[in-house]
Scaffold this active site. Sequence first.
Site, PDB file in Angstrom:
ATOM      1  N   GLY A 188       0.858  -1.061   0.194  1.00  0.00           N
ATOM      2  CA  GLY A 188      -0.031   0.099  -0.135  1.00  0.00           C
ATOM      3  C   GLY A 188       0.892   1.414  -0.129  1.00  0.00           C
ATOM      4  N   ASN A 189       0.342   2.267   0.274  1.00  0.00           N
ATOM      5  CA  ASN A 189       0.943   3.535   0.241  1.00  0.00           C
ATOM      6  C   ASN A 189       0.420   4.774   1.494  1.00  0.00           C
ATOM      7  OD1 ASN A 189      -0.797   5.488  -0.965  1.00  0.00           O
ATOM      8  ND2 ASN A 189      -0.436   3.929  -2.790  1.00  0.00           N
ATOM      9  N   HIS A 190       1.103   5.676   1.695  1.00  0.00           N
ATOM     10  CA  HIS A 190       0.570   6.519   2.934  1.00  0.00           C
ATOM     11  C   HIS A 190      -0.573   7.463   2.517  1.00  0.00           C
ATOM     12  CE1 HIS A 190       3.802   4.914   5.522  1.00  0.00           C
ATOM     13  NE2 HIS A 190       4.645   5.621   4.702  1.00  0.00           N
TER      14      HIS A 190
END
Length: 391
Positions: A201-203
Amino acid sequence: MIGITGSIAAYKIPFLIRLLKKEGAEVQVVMTPAARDFVTPLTLSVLSGNPVYTYPFDEDDGSWTSHVELGSRADVMLMAPVTAATLGKMANGIADNLLLTTYLSAKCPVFFAPAMDLDMYRHPATGENIKKLIGFGHTLIEPQVGELASGLTGAGRMEEPENIVKVLKDHFAKRRQFAGKKFLITAGPTYEAIDPVRFIGNHSSGKMGFALAEAAAEKGAEVTLIAGPVKLEITHPLVRRIDVASANEMYEMCKKYFPAADVTVMSAAVADFTPEEIAPQKIKKGDQPPEIKLKPTVDILRQLGREKDSGQVLVGFALETDNELENARLKLKNKNLDLIVLNSLKEQGAGFGVSTNKITIIDKNGKQTDYPLKSKKEVAEDILDRIAELI
Ligand code: CTP
């Protein structure tokens, strides 16, 4: 609907009601018991042409006033004047009178015009409550600096009725700006599954895309919001939210809604790669660390840029850490965009998770506009202003 609380500034409300009536508004007053010491219900009822409510239950005839119905009928709710005490209750969901129960059940935009003595206004508790209310999406009508009832001079005077009317008129004018236009907005990260429990995923928090969806809907747009996994809520009746997890699911939904969209804004942080295979069972710890083979995802924005017809507006985002402008210009061209919004991770207060953003917008003709650090809500307004020039 006007909610009046117990402040001396309540004496200005009859005049405010007259101005609103002149503009063609239908006015319904709900007042707290304390407000009745400052202005009479009879005056307010005569001027508004409607009964004035304070209590949920009328002891004389046994009738009950439904706060839910009062709230659902209003196009806007204006809390004016609002005291420090009522600000605190609004910010904390305390509903101990008819006005506050009405406020809590209202679904319309809320404006609030505080009035109090300068020291009360300056107190950090008041500041925190105001911040919280702004965080709920309400609009602060800032008090003015001037002579106060205490004899002191400072910030705390409720804004003048003429200016309150102006704020409300601007709101209704804006509400028509995108009426009948269809917006497709993506927001948040994507999760690319590795196995049933893990993902890449990412932030991205989704805050920017949600702020855009809310602001576009407030201007009358019909918004389809395709959201990756985020911890955000959106309740505007003109927003249809579709939750997805992976880049591929986001692509499928974009394909479905893009042809009908007048404006598309891709603010999601879409994964560029996804595991070639999703392990059907949880990957166990072995002797060797597992190798995860990745394959590219569809570049959704590039694909939409290929399909776009001349009447459609397509806006992309670029999150860069270096060669920002050059990279953003390249993306604008390669993906056939009308606007690209650049945010640099180098800028303090811009990027993931935070409620502020600092952007640069580049248009098709190469014109570059740098904006100062602002809240994501204000940034959304700036982006929508630029979109409005194109449609
Ligand atoms: N985007 C997309 N589909 C992808 C990747 C990105 O639609 N698979 C969109 C994003 O929503 C954003 C824009 O493309 O609006 C730019 O995203 P960004 O990650 O900055 O750039 P990339 O094109 O992925 O290029 P790079 O990662 O090399 O910077």
